[in-house]
Scaffold this active site. Sequence first.
Site, mmCIF file in Angstrom:
data_model
loop_
_atom_site.group_PDB
_atom_site.id
_atom_site.type_symbol
_atom_site.label_atom_id
_atom_site.label_comp_id
_atom_site.label_asym_id
_atom_site.label_seq_id
_atom_site.Cartn_x
_atom_site.Cartn_y
_atom_site.Cartn_z
ATOM 1 N N GLU A 867 0.792 -1.224 0.000
ATOM 2 C CA GLU A 867 0.000 0.000 0.000
ATOM 3 C C GLU A 867 0.828 1.279 0.000
ATOM 4 O OE1 GLU A 867 -3.890 -0.895 2.398
ATOM 5 O OE2 GLU A 867 -2.199 -2.034 3.162
HETATM 6 N N1 MCN Z 1 7.424 -7.955 -0.469
HETATM 7 C C1 MCN Z 1 8.776 -8.076 -0.658
HETATM 8 N N2 MCN Z 1 9.631 -7.419 0.173
HETATM 9 C C2 MCN Z 1 9.170 -6.612 1.154
HETATM 10 C C3 MCN Z 1 7.793 -6.465 1.332
HETATM 11 C C4 MCN Z 1 6.924 -7.181 0.514
HETATM 12 O O1 MCN Z 1 9.196 -8.747 -1.587
HETATM 13 N N3 MCN Z 1 10.017 -5.978 1.947
HETATM 14 C C5 MCN Z 1 6.481 -8.659 -1.360
HETATM 15 C C6 MCN Z 1 5.693 -9.751 -0.642
HETATM 16 O O2 MCN Z 1 6.355 -10.964 -0.646
HETATM 17 C C7 MCN Z 1 4.398 -9.771 -1.445
HETATM 18 C C8 MCN Z 1 4.247 -8.333 -1.908
HETATM 19 O O3 MCN Z 1 5.537 -7.745 -1.818
HETATM 20 O O4 MCN Z 1 4.539 -10.594 -2.554
HETATM 21 C C9 MCN Z 1 3.263 -7.537 -1.068
HETATM 22 O O5 MCN Z 1 3.531 -7.768 0.280
HETATM 23 P P1 MCN Z 1 2.780 -7.012 1.463
HETATM 24 O O6 MCN Z 1 3.079 -5.576 1.407
HETATM 25 O O7 MCN Z 1 3.046 -7.742 2.711
HETATM 26 O O8 MCN Z 1 1.225 -7.111 1.085
HETATM 27 P P2 MCN Z 1 0.262 -8.377 1.019
HETATM 28 O O9 MCN Z 1 0.958 -9.557 0.491
HETATM 29 O O10 MCN Z 1 -0.505 -8.467 2.269
HETATM 30 O O11 MCN Z 1 -0.674 -7.881 -0.181
HETATM 31 C C10 MCN Z 1 -1.708 -6.994 0.017
HETATM 32 C C11 MCN Z 1 -1.439 -5.606 -0.512
HETATM 33 C C12 MCN Z 1 -2.691 -4.873 -0.447
HETATM 34 S S1 MCN Z 1 -3.313 -4.603 1.099
HETATM 35 C C13 MCN Z 1 -3.394 -4.537 -1.583
HETATM 36 S S2 MCN Z 1 -4.897 -3.756 -1.477
HETATM 37 C C14 MCN Z 1 -2.860 -4.851 -2.842
HETATM 38 C C15 MCN Z 1 -1.429 -5.074 -2.862
HETATM 39 O O12 MCN Z 1 -0.898 -5.656 -1.825
HETATM 40 N N4 MCN Z 1 -3.607 -5.256 -3.867
HETATM 41 C C16 MCN Z 1 -2.983 -5.659 -5.016
HETATM 42 N N5 MCN Z 1 -0.849 -5.247 -4.051
HETATM 43 C C17 MCN Z 1 -1.577 -5.616 -5.126
HETATM 44 N N6 MCN Z 1 -0.967 -5.989 -6.269
HETATM 45 C C18 MCN Z 1 -1.710 -6.468 -7.284
HETATM 46 N N7 MCN Z 1 -1.076 -6.838 -8.391
HETATM 47 N N8 MCN Z 1 -3.043 -6.587 -7.206
HETATM 48 C C19 MCN Z 1 -3.705 -6.196 -6.117
HETATM 49 O O13 MCN Z 1 -5.008 -6.341 -6.048
#
Ligand code: MCN
Length: 907
Positions: A867
Amino acid sequence: MIKRTLKVNGVERVVIVENDTPLATVLRENLGLTSVKIGCGTGQCGSCSVLMDGKVKRTCSLKMSRVEDFTEILTTEGIGTPTQMHPIQIAWMAHGAAQCGFCTPGFIISTYGLILSNPSPTREDVRNWFQKHRNACRCTGYKQLVDATMDAAAVMRGDMKVEDLLFKIPEDGRIWGSKYPRPTAVAKVTGTLDYGADLGIKMPEGTLRCALVQAEVSHANILSIDTSEAEKMEGVFKIVTHKDIKGKNLITGLITFPTNKGDGWDRPILAEKKIFQFGDAIAIVCADTEKHAKAAAEKVVVKIEQLPEYMSAPAAMADDAIEIHPGTPNVYFEQKVAKGEDTAAIFDKADAVIEDNFYVSRQPHMPIEPDVGFAYMDDDGKLCIHSKSIGLHLHAAMIAPGMGIELENLIMVQNFAGGTFGYKFSPTMEALVGVACLATGKPVFLNYTWFQQQTYTGKRSPFFTTVRLAADSDGKLRSMETDWICDHGPYSEFGDLLTLRGAQFIGAGYDIASIRGKGRTVCTNHAWGSAFRGYGSTEVEFASEVLMDELAEKLNMDPFDLRYKNIYREGSTTPTGQTPEVLSLEEIFTQARPLYEAAKKRVAKKSTDTIKHGVGLALGVYGCGLDGPDSAGAEIELHADGTVTMYACWLDHGQGADMGVLGTAHETLRPLGLAPEQIHLVMNDTRTCPNGGPAGGSRSQVVIGNAIVATCRELLDAMRKADGKYRSYDEMVKENKALRYSGSWTSPCTECDADGQGSPFACYMYGLFMMEVAVEIATGKTSVEKATLVTDIGKINNRLVVDGQIYGGLAQGIGIALTEDYEDIIKHSTMVGAGFPYIKQIPDDMEIVYVETARPEGPHGASGVGELPLTCPHGAVINAIYNACGARVTHLPARPEKVLAAMKAKA
Ligand code: MCN
Ligand code: FES
Ligand code: FES
């Protein structure tokens, strides 16, 4: 009926079809070529593109009567297969160009058509091509797609070796922090990944197709529902209404704050007495075909008594407004913020005071894939619901009582999702297919059209926010007063939580010792408020970040310097009084300063009398997690061949949950020396995977990531021998050691109190946005020419993923700043009408600078990312418009007429 012979992927195929059936449907349903996706269904997204006689064509609205015999058709299946991929597909993987992957086959076909006609395209040629062919992507911000196209063309010309695109495991075996392609990438780029609609059409014979009878007004009493005519229509099996529902017929938001004046039970599964918003489902027609179901739905007669429609918070707050949910006031929740000393005396004495009010609009999520799902009873007598849910265990608890089923008899499974961006934090059709299955005793399948997706799923809740800042003459912020109103639509689920975000994030990033403010949640008849990426921060940081620019102007300071003076440093606390977990803003600003100075020179040089250029900044901060102690669990199993299986519910919107699990597990299991493919993933099914919590609040990498680390460590501990080496599978068995382990993690946090004070999140994400814009003086038309983000998301799990998250989030930020809205139910019901950003609206020039500060509570030091890129990019766009031409737009979106009006007002 017509017969056609088509040359599909090099082979002649005969089809006998109705002449008004679209070619896309024939390719999908008659020929099984489900790489052809139906997104918008109206020629606006390109996901149904194929090559027809060498030309890129959209097939969703191309009737078979207009397709000539012996037309040569190429779909993604015909370009390359999982075992023999085409360079375009390999390039797509190498650049992380498939996130959710729903648009991918359409883009790959389009790219193929482009390179056929122009083997050496420039980046601008590629962008023009995708624009012309309406290839739309909601996830990626397009940059990685252009990167992939350029490399694919180079390989096809022989200027580059395909091997250069293949990922090579580094010598130390580590994939953490690398560009390892996500596990689902092969299936996505070859068009072989089955999404909900693909599985739906492959359901067993006898599966009923559903069509909804929906409200066509936004507020009314229901007088009667007459299904008699419809029941007689061809192919109809049953018409399900509220009378068929055995449970409470209500969906609950589960967690409602104690001071909420409602009880959270306010969303009917099928409307009985009232219509609360346009699109509310009144009945479900279950029939043998979708065509029959839809035809019968037209014949259901619903008599209503129209009530006044309150389409915005101010309308619903008016003295004479009736209660939308009788017995619950329209303003049903209030959240205060009170930090430090009272503000009044400080404001009285302040050197500078500034105040303004702001509006952030009802941004539609606009995934390319419309909502879709199905339900069936399995052999154990359990109701199984497959959908795009990003909170399987949460949604099960929200819908089970309404359907009248015990939780243990409900299985929820996530289909691969073509993007949700948060709308699927709320259940949409899960309970609809659930009750239809229970009422008919048959498997049922429901596929929304894009119109239904847009008009009958949740939207970003608009916020009306007023902020006052008090500062010393040198720019030091002393105090802040805030007032915010959240228009949450008719259904309350999570509305209180969203309102709390105002207390947590107005002014986030700055050390402000004294804060007072109040927020309210308001029930209206516009689209219900569901989570949207940025959840609350997008709505309120816009206000404080634009006001920071106004303050800088008043103090005659550079907006960069004003921000820099006030960022979190040693001893600072957040608006909720929490000590930031790391202090990286200083480094972020240090890295950003030379970029900002260069940008200022660039825009000054480019400005002319007719086009003014400007640069704008905005600071974005967001927390990773659900408020307070947030938990997740995971499991791991060791197999005889030495490989392991990770079981996890890390729900995938398309962001890369598969990569999240794999990267985190692989890093933790490095002592075992496993190759990535030796870690199998079983994900997102409540029957087989423990509760990981919903994929909202950018929480998964932190919370589920930590649970995965804990789980893997359980296995490692069991396998570790006294000499530090690890037992083999055989040794584990011989020593009678368990082969399956579970682990969990709970964040060490506290919920915010009535004054909005607490330590709600273990990890935060930080970023400074910088946007460079060009504004046409005659029209007010704004384009963003460059987007920069200097960010700290902790240690990075996967670089392709995080780059893609950021580019995609920035694109959505440009969208909400300039074009996107869902206010006019009809006009904004299409992608074009709602201001969907196509490639030419998004700059190719996007720069990301990472400041990787290890998070003390983050798995392997990671924080979240999802986000962050949508916290405040729009603030930077709006500040850049002001910098360019002096037009201050405070109410989004900044469409040309608004910018023009602001320019005139200034003049
Ligand atoms: N990641 C990483 N290194 C980090 C942090 C995260 O490589 N330091 C990677 C994670 O492994 C994950 C991705 O980034 O694959 C997102 O991680 P994170 O921020 O923890 O979020 P979530 O996996 O909980 O995903 C939800 C978040 C939200 S809340 C929305 S809304 C959202 C989003 O991610 N909707 C999306 N990204 C999106 N991306 C796509 N393509 N489509 C959506 O609907
Ligand atoms: Fe055909 Fe969108 S253009 S589905
Ligand atoms: Fe393009 Fe998701 S990857 S829409």
